[in-house]
Scaffold this active site. Structure first.
Site, PDB file in Angstrom:
ATOM      1  N   ASP A 293      -7.375  -5.542  14.107  1.00  0.00           N
ATOM      2  CA  ASP A 293      -7.296  -4.105  13.837  1.00  0.00           C
ATOM      3  C   ASP A 293      -6.973  -3.931  12.355  1.00  0.00           C
ATOM      4  OD1 ASP A 293      -5.123  -1.480  15.217  1.00  0.00           O
ATOM      5  OD2 ASP A 293      -6.830  -1.425  13.822  1.00  0.00           O
TER       6      ASP A 293
ATOM      7  N   ASP B  68       0.447   0.086  13.626  1.00  0.00           N
ATOM      8  CA  ASP B  68       0.858   1.321  14.314  1.00  0.00           C
ATOM      9  C   ASP B  68       1.241   1.060  15.763  1.00  0.00           C
ATOM     10  OD1 ASP B  68      -2.482   1.512  13.781  1.00  0.00           O
ATOM     11  OD2 ASP B  68      -1.780   1.349  15.853  1.00  0.00           O
TER      12      ASP B  68
ATOM     13  N   PRO C 184      -4.973  -6.524   0.767  1.00  0.00           N
ATOM     14  CA  PRO C 184      -4.614  -7.578   1.735  1.00  0.00           C
ATOM     15  C   PRO C 184      -5.635  -7.689   2.869  1.00  0.00           C
ATOM     16  CG  PRO C 184      -3.149  -5.689   1.962  1.00  0.00           C
ATOM     17  CD  PRO C 184      -3.940  -5.463   0.716  1.00  0.00           C
TER      18      PRO C 184
ATOM     19  N   GLN D 262       0.850  -1.202   0.000  1.00  0.00           N
ATOM     20  CA  GLN D 262       0.000   0.000   0.000  1.00  0.00           C
ATOM     21  C   GLN D 262       0.887   1.254   0.000  1.00  0.00           C
ATOM     22  OE1 GLN D 262      -2.105  -0.810   3.712  1.00  0.00           O
ATOM     23  NE2 GLN D 262      -0.136  -1.559   4.482  1.00  0.00           N
TER      24      GLN D 262
ATOM     25  N   HIS E  82      -8.060   2.750  19.971  1.00  0.00           N
ATOM     26  CA  HIS E  82      -7.247   1.693  20.586  1.00  0.00           C
ATOM     27  C   HIS E  82      -7.774   1.303  21.966  1.00  0.00           C
ATOM     28  CE1 HIS E  82      -4.111   3.171  17.618  1.00  0.00           C
ATOM     29  NE2 HIS E  82      -4.427   1.948  17.232  1.00  0.00           N
TER      30      HIS E  82
HETATM   31  N1  SAM Z   1      -7.534   1.529  12.874  1.00  0.00           N
HETATM   32  C1  SAM Z   1      -7.486   1.368  11.427  1.00  0.00           C
HETATM   33  C2  SAM Z   1      -8.872   1.126  10.876  1.00  0.00           C
HETATM   34  O1  SAM Z   1      -9.797   0.909  11.678  1.00  0.00           O
HETATM   35  O2  SAM Z   1      -8.998   1.171   9.641  1.00  0.00           O
HETATM   36  C3  SAM Z   1      -6.579   0.219  11.084  1.00  0.00           C
HETATM   37  C4  SAM Z   1      -5.192   0.514  11.537  1.00  0.00           C
HETATM   38  S1  SAM Z   1      -3.922  -0.563  11.115  1.00  0.00           S
HETATM   39  C5  SAM Z   1      -2.841   0.596  10.406  1.00  0.00           C
HETATM   40  C6  SAM Z   1      -4.501  -1.584   9.796  1.00  0.00           C
HETATM   41  C7  SAM Z   1      -3.372  -2.512   9.379  1.00  0.00           C
HETATM   42  O3  SAM Z   1      -3.875  -3.737   8.869  1.00  0.00           O
HETATM   43  C8  SAM Z   1      -2.475  -1.947   8.267  1.00  0.00           C
HETATM   44  O4  SAM Z   1      -1.208  -1.628   8.793  1.00  0.00           O
HETATM   45  C9  SAM Z   1      -2.392  -3.068   7.227  1.00  0.00           C
HETATM   46  O5  SAM Z   1      -1.091  -3.221   6.678  1.00  0.00           O
HETATM   47  C10 SAM Z   1      -2.805  -4.265   8.064  1.00  0.00           C
HETATM   48  N2  SAM Z   1      -3.310  -5.412   7.290  1.00  0.00           N
HETATM   49  C11 SAM Z   1      -4.128  -5.396   6.209  1.00  0.00           C
HETATM   50  N3  SAM Z   1      -4.357  -6.655   5.770  1.00  0.00           N
HETATM   51  C12 SAM Z   1      -3.674  -7.496   6.610  1.00  0.00           C
HETATM   52  C13 SAM Z   1      -3.524  -8.910   6.687  1.00  0.00           C
HETATM   53  N4  SAM Z   1      -4.133  -9.722   5.804  1.00  0.00           N
HETATM   54  N5  SAM Z   1      -2.745  -9.430   7.676  1.00  0.00           N
HETATM   55  C14 SAM Z   1      -2.124  -8.601   8.578  1.00  0.00           C
HETATM   56  N6  SAM Z   1      -2.215  -7.247   8.556  1.00  0.00           N
HETATM   57  C15 SAM Z   1      -2.997  -6.700   7.578  1.00  0.00           C
END
Ligand code: SAM
Length: 267
Positions: A141, A72, A148, A17, A48
């Site tokens: 989260d 994060d 992904p 991304q 959080h």
């Molecule tokens: N609080 C935010 C929201 O509610 O949209 C989400 C925060 S956090 C940054 C979301 C994270 O999920 C991203 O860093 C992303 O890279 C991760 N992510 C996305 N798909 C994933 C997967 N299949 N496995 C693990 N992490 C994943």
């Protein structure tokens, strides 16, 4: 919803991304992934705290916790407040998110420095499928169900999570906006009810100003034959003093759902 930015602090294209970090007068530093708001210094504490503490309020002396997504570090930073936890695993697919948040959001990601915290940089669906009867708490989260993130909205993923939980273990999922993603919210709650049982998958709400529409949902799921009862706040005064949103009033109010949300959730 938009914000005036005073400075772009970081930009990178990861294998998963686009990652951008800006400084803004209104919300402080903000993390944007593929154009979507993820974290702001001003209000991320709400998200959080509400992802973590309602479930930790029910679990008795949990020892092992898993955060999926959440690169994060904010959810881990809330979890390290619980001394009973011996192992806190972060499974984030994109290591660049964690690296950049350690640099630009040290107060959000500080929990990643706790010796009990460990990180696995891979797909959360594959990671959790390798665990059975292992975690006391799992906190999903995730981003939206695109790219992904799509893997984290499949029934097979929810079944893997249930299998990874000990009996009496709890999983919490961020389940999007009941306003702007009503279909995703409704479908996700239905899938979770199908996996955990209709009495064991309960939505709750929080107000997160930087997320579309402000009203945000989570769904708490219990791995047990007994029904899930959120109950009253039983969290230690020491932890409560460190919080800025969650408290005993919020513990009961968050599970009070507006009529349209109940209808979407099939309640
Ligand atoms: N609080 C935010 C929201 O509610 O949209 C989400 C925060 S956090 C940054 C979301 C994270 O999920 C991203 O860093 C992303 O890279 C991760 N992510 C996305 N798909 C994933 C997967 N299949 N496995 C693990 N992490 C994943």
């Amino acid at each position: 919803f938009g914000l005036k930015c005073s400075e772009k602090l970081y930009e990178a294209q990861s294998p998963f991304q686009k990652i951008e970090i800006f400084d803004t007068p209104a919300m402080g530093r903000i993390l944007i992934l593929d154009g979507c708001f993820m974290v702001t210094q001003k209000d991320t504490f709400i998200y959080h705290e509400m992802l973590v503490h309602p479930a930790m309020n029910i679990l008795r002396a949990p020892r092992k916790a898993l955060v999926i997504g959440g690169g994060d570090g904010g959810a881990v930073t809330e979890l390290v407040k619980y001394k009973s936890l011996e192992e806190i695993t972060l499974c984030e697919i994109d290591e660049m998110v964690t690296t950049s948040c350690r640099e630009f959001f040290p107060e959000v990601s500080s929990g990643l420095e706790d010796p009990r915290s460990m990180s696995a940089f891979e797909d959360g669906a594959a990671f959790v499928a390798r665990h059975s009867d292992y975690f006391d708490g799992v906190f999903v989260d995730s981003t939206d169900p695109v790219g992904p993130g799509k893997a984290l909205y499949e029934v097979s993923f929810y079944q893997s999570i249930k299998n990874s939980l000990k009996k009496g273990g709890i999983a919490v999922f961020q389940t999007e906006s009941p306003i702007f993603m009503a279909d995703v919210f409704s479908e996700t709650v239905a899938k979770l009810k199908g996996v955990f049982g209709s009495a064991n998958a309960i939505p709750y709400l929080a107000v997160i100003p930087s997320y579309p529409g402000g009203m945000w949902s989570f769904t708490m799921c219990l791995n047990d034959s007994e029904p899930l009862i959120p109950g009253s706040c039983d969290i230690s005064p020491e932890i409560l003093q460190s919080l800025k949103y969650y408290n005993a009033d919020i513990q009961s109010a968050a599970f009070g759902l507006p009529q349209f949300v109940k209808a979407l959730a099939g309640i």
